[in-house]
Design a protein around this motif. Structure first.
Motif, PDB file in Angstrom:
ATOM      1  N   ARG A  32       0.859  -1.179   0.000  1.00  0.00           N
ATOM      2  CA  ARG A  32       0.000   0.000   0.000  1.00  0.00           C
ATOM      3  C   ARG A  32       0.892   1.225   0.000  1.00  0.00           C
ATOM      4  O   ARG A  32       2.101   1.120   0.219  1.00  0.00           O
ATOM      5  N   THR A  34       1.130   5.543   1.258  1.00  0.00           N
ATOM      6  CA  THR A  34       0.556   6.545   2.150  1.00  0.00           C
ATOM      7  C   THR A  34      -0.231   7.566   1.331  1.00  0.00           C
ATOM      8  O   THR A  34       0.028   7.764   0.152  1.00  0.00           O
ATOM      9  N   ARG A  35      -1.192   8.208   1.982  1.00  0.00           N
ATOM     10  CA  ARG A  35      -1.979   9.251   1.303  1.00  0.00           C
ATOM     11  C   ARG A  35      -1.100  10.428   0.919  1.00  0.00           C
ATOM     12  O   ARG A  35      -1.211  10.960  -0.174  1.00  0.00           O
ATOM     13  N   PHE A  51      -0.276   0.816  11.578  1.00  0.00           N
ATOM     14  CA  PHE A  51      -1.266   0.634  10.519  1.00  0.00           C
ATOM     15  C   PHE A  51      -0.606   0.555   9.145  1.00  0.00           C
ATOM     16  O   PHE A  51      -1.245   0.812   8.136  1.00  0.00           O
ATOM     17  N   LEU A  54      -2.075  -2.326   6.204  1.00  0.00           N
ATOM     18  CA  LEU A  54      -3.507  -2.429   5.952  1.00  0.00           C
ATOM     19  C   LEU A  54      -3.838  -3.028   4.591  1.00  0.00           C
ATOM     20  O   LEU A  54      -3.200  -2.726   3.583  1.00  0.00           O
ATOM     21  N   THR A  56      -7.570  -4.959   2.440  1.00  0.00           N
ATOM     22  CA  THR A  56      -8.993  -5.269   2.479  1.00  0.00           C
ATOM     23  C   THR A  56      -9.124  -6.777   2.368  1.00  0.00           C
ATOM     24  O   THR A  56      -8.554  -7.388   1.463  1.00  0.00           O
ATOM     25  N   SER A  60     -13.825  -6.350   3.674  1.00  0.00           N
ATOM     26  CA  SER A  60     -13.701  -5.585   4.915  1.00  0.00           C
ATOM     27  C   SER A  60     -12.371  -4.832   4.908  1.00  0.00           C
ATOM     28  O   SER A  60     -11.311  -5.441   5.039  1.00  0.00           O
ATOM     29  N   ASP A  61     -12.446  -3.518   4.739  1.00  0.00           N
ATOM     30  CA  ASP A  61     -11.204  -2.745   4.618  1.00  0.00           C
ATOM     31  C   ASP A  61     -10.592  -2.417   5.976  1.00  0.00           C
ATOM     32  O   ASP A  61     -11.181  -2.638   7.016  1.00  0.00           O
ATOM     33  N   GLY A  62      -9.355  -1.933   5.929  1.00  0.00           N
ATOM     34  CA  GLY A  62      -8.657  -1.530   7.142  1.00  0.00           C
ATOM     35  C   GLY A  62      -8.176  -2.681   8.006  1.00  0.00           C
ATOM     36  O   GLY A  62      -7.976  -2.509   9.206  1.00  0.00           O
ATOM     37  N   GLN A  63      -7.986  -3.844   7.434  1.00  0.00           N
ATOM     38  CA  GLN A  63      -7.521  -5.010   8.196  1.00  0.00           C
ATOM     39  C   GLN A  63      -5.995  -5.024   8.243  1.00  0.00           C
ATOM     40  O   GLN A  63      -5.336  -4.789   7.238  1.00  0.00           O
ATOM     41  N   ARG A  64      -5.443  -5.295   9.401  1.00  0.00           N
ATOM     42  CA  ARG A  64      -3.989  -5.389   9.536  1.00  0.00           C
ATOM     43  C   ARG A  64      -3.541  -6.771   9.055  1.00  0.00           C
ATOM     44  O   ARG A  64      -3.865  -7.793   9.659  1.00  0.00           O
ATOM     45  N   ASP A  83      -4.600   3.646  -1.340  1.00  0.00           N
ATOM     46  CA  ASP A  83      -4.751   3.180   0.042  1.00  0.00           C
ATOM     47  C   ASP A  83      -5.653   1.971   0.101  1.00  0.00           C
ATOM     48  O   ASP A  83      -6.614   1.861  -0.647  1.00  0.00           O
TER      49      ASP A  83
END
Length: 84
Positions: A32, A34-35, A51, A54, A56, A60-64, A83
């Motif tokens: 991924r 960074t923004r 984080f 991360l 998906t 389900s997004d935001g999974q480590r 992201d």
């Protein structure tokens, strides 16, 4: 051998590995960005505190990725080029 689906492509894994471990074992050290600055990220702490890893998982997004056990057939989407 078991496989998970990463960005539409099969990736083998060993039973007991996390998604992050399977990615690193396949040679992917970043999945991924960074923004701000679009800097590459992958496993940093490896214990779920940060984080950086991360993804998906099955929608389900935001999974480590370092905490999610790999399961046969699970669909993982990375944030390569964006992201997760």
């Amino acid at each position: 051998m078991n496989e998970i689906i990463i960005d539409g492509e099969p990736l083998p894994f060993v039973e007991g590995q996390t998604v992050a471990a399977a990615l690193v074992a396949a040679g992917r050290i970043a999945w991924r960005t960074t923004r701000v600055g679009r800097r590459p990220r992958g496993v940093f702490c490896g214990i779920g505190v940060c984080f950086d890893c991360l993804v998906t998982v099955d929608g389900s997004d935001g999974q480590r990725a370092c905490l999610v056990p790999a399961r046969p057939g699970m669909a993982v989407t990375t944030g390569e080029g964006g992201d997760a």
